[in-house]
Scaffold this motif. Structure first.
Motif, mmCIF file in Angstrom:
data_model
loop_
_atom_site.group_PDB
_atom_site.id
_atom_site.type_symbol
_atom_site.label_atom_id
_atom_site.label_comp_id
_atom_site.label_asym_id
_atom_site.label_seq_id
_atom_site.Cartn_x
_atom_site.Cartn_y
_atom_site.Cartn_z
ATOM 1 N N ARG A 72 0.813 -1.228 0.000
ATOM 2 C CA ARG A 72 0.000 0.000 0.000
ATOM 3 C C ARG A 72 0.838 1.266 0.000
ATOM 4 O O ARG A 72 0.500 2.237 -0.656
ATOM 5 N N VAL A 73 1.916 1.274 0.766
ATOM 6 C CA VAL A 73 2.714 2.504 0.895
ATOM 7 C C VAL A 73 3.900 2.557 -0.053
ATOM 8 O O VAL A 73 4.485 3.621 -0.239
ATOM 9 N N ASP A 74 4.249 1.445 -0.643
ATOM 10 C CA ASP A 74 5.446 1.385 -1.471
ATOM 11 C C ASP A 74 5.385 2.321 -2.678
ATOM 12 O O ASP A 74 6.418 2.765 -3.163
ATOM 13 N N GLY A 75 4.202 2.630 -3.133
ATOM 14 C CA GLY A 75 4.055 3.517 -4.282
ATOM 15 C C GLY A 75 4.202 4.991 -3.940
ATOM 16 O O GLY A 75 4.213 5.841 -4.844
ATOM 17 N N ILE A 76 4.320 5.333 -2.677
ATOM 18 C CA ILE A 76 4.488 6.731 -2.270
ATOM 19 C C ILE A 76 5.948 7.093 -2.524
ATOM 20 O O ILE A 76 6.856 6.537 -1.902
ATOM 21 N N ALA A 77 6.165 8.022 -3.435
ATOM 22 C CA ALA A 77 7.524 8.329 -3.890
ATOM 23 C C ALA A 77 8.390 8.971 -2.810
ATOM 24 O O ALA A 77 9.560 8.614 -2.656
ATOM 25 N N GLU A 78 7.852 9.909 -2.075
ATOM 26 C CA GLU A 78 8.654 10.653 -1.106
ATOM 27 C C GLU A 78 8.815 9.820 0.171
ATOM 28 O O GLU A 78 7.834 9.427 0.802
ATOM 29 N N PRO A 79 10.052 9.505 0.571
ATOM 30 C CA PRO A 79 10.282 8.600 1.701
ATOM 31 C C PRO A 79 9.650 9.046 3.019
ATOM 32 O O PRO A 79 9.132 8.212 3.760
ATOM 33 N N ARG A 80 9.681 10.334 3.330
ATOM 34 C CA ARG A 80 9.082 10.787 4.596
ATOM 35 C C ARG A 80 7.574 10.566 4.582
ATOM 36 O O ARG A 80 6.993 10.154 5.589
ATOM 37 N N GLN A 81 6.959 10.844 3.467
ATOM 38 C CA GLN A 81 5.511 10.613 3.348
ATOM 39 C C GLN A 81 5.206 9.117 3.444
ATOM 40 O O GLN A 81 4.199 8.721 4.035
ATOM 41 N N ARG A 82 6.075 8.304 2.870
ATOM 42 C CA ARG A 82 5.897 6.848 2.941
ATOM 43 C C ARG A 82 5.966 6.385 4.395
ATOM 44 O O ARG A 82 5.153 5.565 4.831
ATOM 45 N N LEU A 83 6.928 6.914 5.158
ATOM 46 C CA LEU A 83 7.030 6.557 6.576
ATOM 47 C C LEU A 83 5.795 7.016 7.350
ATOM 48 O O LEU A 83 5.261 6.267 8.171
ATOM 49 N N ARG A 84 5.354 8.236 7.094
ATOM 50 C CA ARG A 84 4.155 8.739 7.784
ATOM 51 C C ARG A 84 2.963 7.816 7.523
ATOM 52 O O ARG A 84 2.245 7.441 8.449
ATOM 53 N N ALA A 85 2.768 7.496 6.258
ATOM 54 C CA ALA A 85 1.636 6.631 5.902
ATOM 55 C C ALA A 85 1.785 5.251 6.538
ATOM 56 O O ALA A 85 0.823 4.699 7.081
ATOM 57 N N LEU A 86 2.985 4.706 6.499
ATOM 58 C CA LEU A 86 3.237 3.382 7.057
ATOM 59 C C LEU A 86 2.904 3.331 8.546
ATOM 60 O O LEU A 86 2.158 2.454 8.997
ATOM 61 N N PHE A 87 3.430 4.276 9.323
ATOM 62 C CA PHE A 87 3.191 4.247 10.765
ATOM 63 C C PHE A 87 1.727 4.522 11.095
ATOM 64 O O PHE A 87 1.168 3.907 12.000
ATOM 65 N N ARG A 88 1.104 5.421 10.379
ATOM 66 C CA ARG A 88 -0.319 5.705 10.641
ATOM 67 C C ARG A 88 -1.183 4.472 10.364
ATOM 68 O O ARG A 88 -2.061 4.129 11.159
ATOM 69 N N ILE A 89 -0.933 3.820 9.244
ATOM 70 C CA ILE A 89 -1.692 2.606 8.918
ATOM 71 C C ILE A 89 -1.452 1.543 9.984
ATOM 72 O O ILE A 89 -2.393 0.922 10.489
ATOM 73 N N ALA A 90 -0.197 1.326 10.320
ATOM 74 C CA ALA A 90 0.143 0.274 11.284
ATOM 75 C C ALA A 90 -0.517 0.498 12.635
ATOM 76 O O ALA A 90 -0.954 -0.452 13.294
ATOM 77 N N ILE A 91 -0.621 1.754 13.036
ATOM 78 C CA ILE A 91 -1.173 2.048 14.360
ATOM 79 C C ILE A 91 -2.691 2.187 14.347
ATOM 80 O O ILE A 91 -3.365 1.705 15.249
ATOM 81 N N THR A 92 -3.236 2.802 13.330
ATOM 82 C CA THR A 92 -4.676 3.092 13.362
ATOM 83 C C THR A 92 -5.537 2.029 12.701
ATOM 84 O O THR A 92 -6.734 1.989 12.943
ATOM 85 N N GLU A 93 -4.958 1.189 11.885
ATOM 86 C CA GLU A 93 -5.764 0.191 11.200
ATOM 87 C C GLU A 93 -5.467 -1.216 11.696
ATOM 88 O O GLU A 93 -5.527 -2.179 10.943
ATOM 89 N N ASP A 94 -5.180 -1.331 12.958
ATOM 90 C CA ASP A 94 -4.892 -2.622 13.581
ATOM 91 C C ASP A 94 -6.198 -3.399 13.728
ATOM 92 O O ASP A 94 -7.010 -3.070 14.595
ATOM 93 N N PRO A 95 -6.430 -4.422 12.897
ATOM 94 C CA PRO A 95 -7.720 -5.121 12.949
ATOM 95 C C PRO A 95 -7.916 -5.973 14.198
ATOM 96 O O PRO A 95 -9.031 -6.244 14.603
ATOM 97 N N THR A 96 -6.828 -6.411 14.807
ATOM 98 C CA THR A 96 -6.919 -7.238 16.007
ATOM 99 C C THR A 96 -6.131 -6.552 17.104
ATOM 100 O O THR A 96 -4.941 -6.806 17.289
ATOM 101 N N ASN A 97 -6.796 -5.674 17.821
ATOM 102 C CA ASN A 97 -6.153 -4.887 18.857
ATOM 103 C C ASN A 97 -5.460 -5.787 19.870
ATOM 104 O O ASN A 97 -6.060 -6.704 20.414
ATOM 105 N N GLY A 98 -4.184 -5.525 20.091
ATOM 106 C CA GLY A 98 -3.429 -6.282 21.077
ATOM 107 C C GLY A 98 -2.726 -7.510 20.544
ATOM 108 O O GLY A 98 -2.032 -8.201 21.291
ATOM 109 N N LEU A 99 -2.871 -7.795 19.259
ATOM 110 C CA LEU A 99 -2.265 -9.010 18.720
ATOM 111 C C LEU A 99 -0.739 -8.955 18.763
ATOM 112 O O LEU A 99 -0.096 -9.903 19.202
#
Length: 193
Positions: A72-99
């Protein structure tokens, strides 16, 4: 007990939820069947045994929680934006909280360990690539990736274990933004003005 046919995915999701709530020991056929409102026969339609269920659930978690997110994030060209998107997705879209904290807590389990190691290696390798794109030499990019991943795992553990002691970790969007920016901005901007 209602007799309905569940999909394999229903069992995988139930196994991951049970693991997040009660650890590896909570992934047991009888309690899962009860939770799902079916008989044990439904389980054996899809899996040979409990370890097969656990292994397949962890493979699904690896595919969805690592490979799909990276894609999902690999297509984001700018590395800082890619990191922002990666961490936001990882933290906010956790389907199994606490896994993830539960998996780390059971890192010595013979079924959990291989999946946890693969995911940790893949995630930190991806982070190291992005940090290298930001100008860090390979060894420093790897160190930064390890620090960022450790911070992420710690954030997830605190969110699970102490939500009332640290409410900003549980549901404060400003705290999340601060955390993500800290992980992103820890690297000096080397782009020319």
């Amino acid at each position: 007990m209602a007799k309905q046919r569940l999909s394999k995915q229903d069992w995988l999701t139930a196994a991951l939820t049970a693991l997040a709530e009660g650890g590896v020991g909570a992934v047991a056929v009888e309690p899962l069947a009860h939770r799902l409102g079916v008989t044990r026969g439904s389980f054996y339609w899809h899996f040979a045994d409990r370890n097969a269920l656990l292994r397949e659930a962890l493979e699904w978690w690896e595919a969805q929680g690592t490979e799909a997110v990276i894609e999902r994030v690999d297509g984001i060209a700018e590395p800082r934006q890619r990191l922002r998107a990666l961490f936001r997705i990882a933290i906010t879209e956790d389907p199994t909280n606490g896994l993830e904290p539960a998996l780390v807590a059971h890192a010595d389990d013979p079924v959990v360990a291989p999946a946890l190691h693969r995911v940790t290696r893949r995630r930190t390798a991806f982070l190291a690539e992005v940090y290298a794109e930001l100008g860090l030499p390979a060894p420093q990019a790897r160190y930064q990736a390890a620090c960022a991943y450790a911070a992420y795992v710690g954030w997830m553990q605190l969110r699970r274990a102490t939500p009332t002691a640290l409410p900003e970790i549980a549901d404060d969007p400003d705290a999340l933004t601060h955390f993500v920016e800290h992980l992103v901005l820890a690297i000096p901007d080397t782009t020319p003005p």
